[in-house]
Structures are given as structure tokens and as C-alpha cells.
Design a protein around this motif. Structure first.
Motif, mmCIF file in Angstrom:
data_model
loop_
_atom_site.group_PDB
_atom_site.id
_atom_site.type_symbol
_atom_site.label_atom_id
_atom_site.label_comp_id
_atom_site.label_asym_id
_atom_site.label_seq_id
_atom_site.Cartn_x
_atom_site.Cartn_y
_atom_site.Cartn_z
ATOM 1 N N GLY A 215 0.791 -1.195 0.000
ATOM 2 C CA GLY A 215 0.000 0.000 0.000
ATOM 3 C C GLY A 215 0.836 1.264 0.000
ATOM 4 O O GLY A 215 0.321 2.325 0.298
ATOM 5 N N GLU B 65 3.979 0.775 6.282
ATOM 6 C CA GLU B 65 2.597 1.010 5.868
ATOM 7 C C GLU B 65 2.479 2.470 5.461
ATOM 8 O O GLU B 65 3.181 3.328 5.994
ATOM 9 C CB GLU B 65 1.633 0.722 7.025
ATOM 10 C CG GLU B 65 1.714 -0.700 7.535
ATOM 11 C CD GLU B 65 0.959 -0.899 8.847
ATOM 12 O OE1 GLU B 65 0.450 0.095 9.423
ATOM 13 O OE2 GLU B 65 0.884 -2.043 9.288
ATOM 14 N N SER B 66 1.578 2.743 4.529
ATOM 15 C CA SER B 66 1.354 4.106 4.095
ATOM 16 C C SER B 66 -0.135 4.323 3.897
ATOM 17 O O SER B 66 -0.845 3.426 3.442
ATOM 18 C CB SER B 66 2.104 4.360 2.784
ATOM 19 O OG SER B 66 1.826 5.651 2.299
ATOM 20 N N SER B 67 -0.593 5.518 4.253
ATOM 21 C CA SER B 67 -1.993 5.862 4.031
ATOM 22 C C SER B 67 -2.087 7.369 3.885
ATOM 23 O O SER B 67 -1.169 8.106 4.250
ATOM 24 C CB SER B 67 -2.865 5.379 5.198
ATOM 25 O OG SER B 67 -2.438 5.968 6.405
ATOM 26 N N ARG C 36 0.104 12.403 4.059
ATOM 27 C CA ARG C 36 0.549 11.033 3.844
ATOM 28 C C ARG C 36 1.198 10.568 5.136
ATOM 29 O O ARG C 36 2.071 11.241 5.683
ATOM 30 C CB ARG C 36 1.533 10.939 2.694
ATOM 31 C CG ARG C 36 1.968 9.508 2.423
ATOM 32 C CD ARG C 36 2.573 9.340 1.068
ATOM 33 N NE ARG C 36 1.706 9.758 -0.017
ATOM 34 C CZ ARG C 36 0.706 9.030 -0.522
ATOM 35 N NH1 ARG C 36 0.428 7.847 -0.025
ATOM 36 N NH2 ARG C 36 -0.002 9.490 -1.528
#
Length: 103
Positions: free
Chosen positions: A1, A35-37, A47
Motif C-alpha cells: 500500500g 505502511e502508508s496511508s 501522507r
């Protein structure tokens, strides 16, 4: 992701991984997680990167103001002046570092 095209300061992720190895001893295999969102905030989308280093043996990670932490803060400030956040600390499964920058 993780969006591989998103802007990230030079060597940010490398430094997080290097700090994990510098402050722990690991017996293979171990998994490091990134993890990235994108999160919504009043100032606009941000971000969020979360780096998770597993528990190892050795002196442990202390966070604080070591060379690696100072480097991370300097690169974040250089790339996103006044618009970044860095938090880190122990978790039940190891060490967590969370970085937020404008999306």
C-alpha cells in the motif's frame, strides 16, 4: 500500500531500517513493515508512513536525539518546512515510527 511515487525525503526509509539494526540484534528471519496511508486533516490531506521494527535482542531502541533521529528531523524539515510530524516509541511487538507529511 505504499505509493512509490510519493515524495519522501532522501534516505528517510534507509535511516529507519539502519536505526533498527543499529539498536538491536536480529536472528533471521525477521520482517520489517512499512505502511502508508493518506489521512484527511483540516490543513489538507497528509501522507502517513508507519515503520514497524520487530523486537530484537541487544541494547534496544531508545528514540530520542541520536544521530539517526536528528538526521530524520533535518531531512523532514528541509523537504516539508514546518509541515511534518515524527513520532516514535515502543510497542508490544517492537518499535514504531510514524511520519506524516503533506500528501
Amino acid at each position: 500500500g505504499v505509493d512509490l511515487g510519493a515524495p519522501v525525503p532522501p534516505a528517510l526509509l534507509h535511516t529507519l531500517l539502519e536505526n533498527a539494526f543499529s539498536h538491536n540484534r536480529y536472528v533471521s528471519p525477521h520482517t520489517f513493515r512499512l505502511e502508508s496511508s493518506v489521512v484527511a486533516e483540516g490543513t489538507g490531506p497528509r501522507r502517513r508512513y508507519v515503520f514497524l521494527a520487530p523486537v530484537g535482542t541487544g541494547p534496544g531502541q531508545g528514540g530520542g536525539d541520536g544521530t539517526g533521529a536528528r538526521y530524520l528531523r533535518a531531512r523532514l524539515e528541509e523537504a516539508f518546512p514546518g509541515a511534518w510530524r515524527l513520532e516514535d516509541g515502543p510497542t508490544a511487538s517492537g518499535w514504531m515510527t510514524r511520519v506524516e507529511v503533506p500528501a
